[in-house]
Design a protein around this motif. Structure first.
Motif, short mmCIF file in Angstrom:
data_model
loop_
_atom_site.label_atom_id
_atom_site.label_comp_id
_atom_site.label_asym_id
_atom_site.label_seq_id
_atom_site.Cartn_x
_atom_site.Cartn_y
_atom_site.Cartn_z
N PRO A 60 0.71 -1.27 -0.01
CA PRO A 60 -0.07 0.00 0.07
C PRO A 60 0.72 1.11 0.00
O PRO A 60 1.98 1.32 0.69
CB PRO A 60 -0.80 -0.20 1.18
N GLU A 61 0.45 2.42 -0.53
CA GLU A 61 0.83 3.61 -0.57
C GLU A 61 1.42 4.13 0.78
O GLU A 61 2.40 4.60 1.00
CB GLU A 61 0.08 4.77 -1.54
N LYS A 62 0.51 3.91 1.48
CA LYS A 62 0.64 4.44 3.06
C LYS A 62 1.93 3.62 3.64
O LYS A 62 2.74 4.64 4.19
CB LYS A 62 -0.62 4.14 3.95
N THR A 63 2.29 2.66 3.23
CA THR A 63 3.53 1.92 3.73
C THR A 63 4.91 2.49 3.26
O THR A 63 5.80 3.01 3.91
CB THR A 63 3.35 0.31 3.46
N LEU A 64 4.53 2.77 1.93
CA LEU A 64 5.93 3.61 1.37
C LEU A 64 6.12 4.82 1.84
O LEU A 64 7.25 5.22 2.21
CB LEU A 64 5.56 3.36 -0.46
N GLN A 92 11.06 -4.08 -5.16
CA GLN A 92 10.30 -2.97 -5.07
C GLN A 92 10.63 -1.86 -3.97
O GLN A 92 10.75 -0.86 -4.09
CB GLN A 92 8.70 -3.32 -5.02
N LEU A 93 10.56 -2.55 -2.86
CA LEU A 93 10.83 -1.73 -1.83
C LEU A 93 12.26 -1.24 -1.86
O LEU A 93 12.40 0.28 -1.53
CB LEU A 93 10.74 -2.42 -0.44
N ARG A 94 13.19 -1.88 -2.25
CA ARG A 94 14.69 -1.61 -2.38
C ARG A 94 14.69 -0.36 -3.44
O ARG A 94 15.50 0.60 -3.21
CB ARG A 94 15.52 -2.66 -2.61
N GLN A 95 14.04 -0.62 -4.47
CA GLN A 95 14.05 0.42 -5.75
C GLN A 95 13.40 1.68 -5.26
O GLN A 95 13.83 2.66 -5.58
CB GLN A 95 13.69 -0.21 -6.99
N GLU A 96 12.08 1.41 -4.76
CA GLU A 96 11.28 2.59 -4.44
C GLU A 96 12.18 3.54 -3.53
O GLU A 96 11.94 4.77 -3.42
CB GLU A 96 9.99 2.24 -3.90
N LEU A 97 12.76 2.82 -2.50
CA LEU A 97 13.63 3.85 -1.34
C LEU A 97 14.81 4.17 -1.86
O LEU A 97 15.36 4.70 -0.99
CB LEU A 97 13.36 2.80 0.00
#
Ligand code: NAD
Length: 391
Positions: A60-64, A92-97
């Protein structure tokens, strides 16, 4: 009293079991050593199957958004849903952050069964590039429209001759950039300098992939030369015994030879800087040398923004989930790294010591129990309680 807000993702499969045990231990050890200075407030974030059940989305967007607003967080393993179109949530988490370093320390804990003769010779700090390489997810399945376009470009415009079976080939792209490589190697060299470690080894497959893996190695040496010339020396530049005094030695090794050397002479290596896929293989093999992925900690870090996401390095272990069999060691040791990162070293050391004491008393979870003669088999929960006893 300082309030530390730390987001956590429970994780799927064994995540439920190991995360609860770990958070309880962190709470207890911080209270014991820093009760007058720090109080931890956990913030649960949804991701993975739990998120899908509750929100219809896996990430979810809120998590990011919450992760982007907190410098430090911790997570259990997440399932990659099977099927086309699903990207790994971890990737995804590694790339988004933009968590460009996957840092994995690998060292031996007394009492842990190991398949090698001298596991105590393993003391590695693996810096794996986390955002590029084939993990960029640029792939084209055979016989699709995009694959045809890509093939046409390769065959007709670039006059590529190396595709043996063009009709049936799937294709992939491996981006390795100068910026991405240099920031990773910079983090590894800085770490070696800060911790007074003897060497940084650039591991690559540049003999075959000259402009990606080979370039990673070349750019790595450039960082050392251009930014750390007084504090580092290339192995090839050493001519006499005094040359490397007080300096970090920069060397490189081809990935396949490196895996062999690591088994035969692990003491030759300290800090490792490598590309994404190599780092994946190296981390798991190194972890196996000192007790397996159930015990290997890890963190995804952006050394520029200082954001860090600490994690269990293993997966969701669906074969043992819900049975109290999971070893929470990986997440507990990652939590200890997190405490170091938060400048709470007494709590970090106490957690590591307590874990080591429990194992050296031959009290272990099922993954280690099979290899320890006369060991006492503990559930995940009981293992956590034993650690709490020694804090
Ligand atoms: P896995 O790591 O879950 O399991 C591999 C083997 O190791 C299994 O036999 C398992 O029982 C054992 N194992 C793993 N963790 C253990 C622990 N803590 N204690 C004892 N034994 C443990 O790998 P897999 O089976 O290939 O993957 C399962 C799922 O996990 C997949 O959906 C995959 O995408 C995901 N995964 C997530 C991460 C992550 O979140 N960082 C990493 C790897 C795999």
């Amino acid at each position: 009293m300082k309030k530390l807000q730390i987001p956590f993702i429970q994780g799927d499969g064994v995540g439920q079991e190991i995360t609860q045990v770990t958070l309880n231990l962190v709470q207890e050890v911080v209270h014991k050593y820093y009760s007058d200075q720090v109080e931890i407030e956990w913030i649960e974030l949804l991701a993975g199957e739990k998120a899908f059940r509750e929100t219809g989305e896996y990430l979810p967007e809120k998590t990011l958004a919450t992760l982007k607003n907190h410098p430090v967080a911790i997570k259990g393993p997440l399932t990659t849903p099977v099927g086309e179109g699903f990207r790994s949530l971890n990737v995804q988490l590694r790339q988004e952050l933009d968590l460009y370093t996957c840092y994995r320390p690998v060292r031996y804990f007394c009492g842990v069964p190991s398949p090698v003769k001298f596991p105590e010779q393993v003391d590695l700090h693996i810096f794996r590039e986390n955002t590029e390489d084939i993990y960029a997810g640029i792939e084209f399945m055979q016989r699709t429209e995009d694959n045809e376009k890509m093939k046409k470009f390769l065959l007709q415009e670039l006059k590529i001759t190396g595709i043996l079976f063009p009709e049936t080939s799937s294709l992939g792209v491996k981006p390795i950039s100068e910026e991405g490589s240099k920031r990773l190697v910079r983090a590894a060299i800085q770490f070696a300098l800060d911790k007074k470690l003897p060497s940084v080894t650039l591991v690559h497959k540049g003999n075959i992939m000259k402009f990606t893996e080979g370039a990673f190695c070349k750019w790595g040496y450039e960082v050392a030369k251009e930014e750390y010339s007084d504090q580092t020396i290339a192995l090839s530049a050493i001519t006499g015994p005094g040359d490397a005094k007080g300096k970090v030695i920069i060397q490189d090794c081809i990935a396949d030879a490196f895996l062999q050397n690591l088994l035969l002479k692990p003491y030759q290596y300290s800090v490792i800087a490598t590309t994404n896929l190599n780092g994946d293989y190296i981390s798991d093999m190194a972890a196996a040398m000192v007790g397996g992925i159930g015990m290997a900690p890890g963190a995804n870090i952006n050394y520029q923004t200082r954001m860090a996401l600490f994690e269990a390095t293993h997966g969701t272990a669906p074969d043992i989930a819900g049975q109290g069999k999971a070893n929470p060691g990986s997440l507990i040791l990652s939590a200890a790294m997190m405490l170091d990162y938060l400048n709470l070293p007494l709590a970090a050391e106490a957690l590591r010591d307590a874990l080591e004491k429990v194992i050296s008393h031959r009290k272990v979870t099922s993954d280690l129990h099979a290899f320890i003669p006369y060991g006492e088999l503990l559930t995940t929960q009981k293992f956590g309680e034993e650690i709490a006893y020694y804090l």
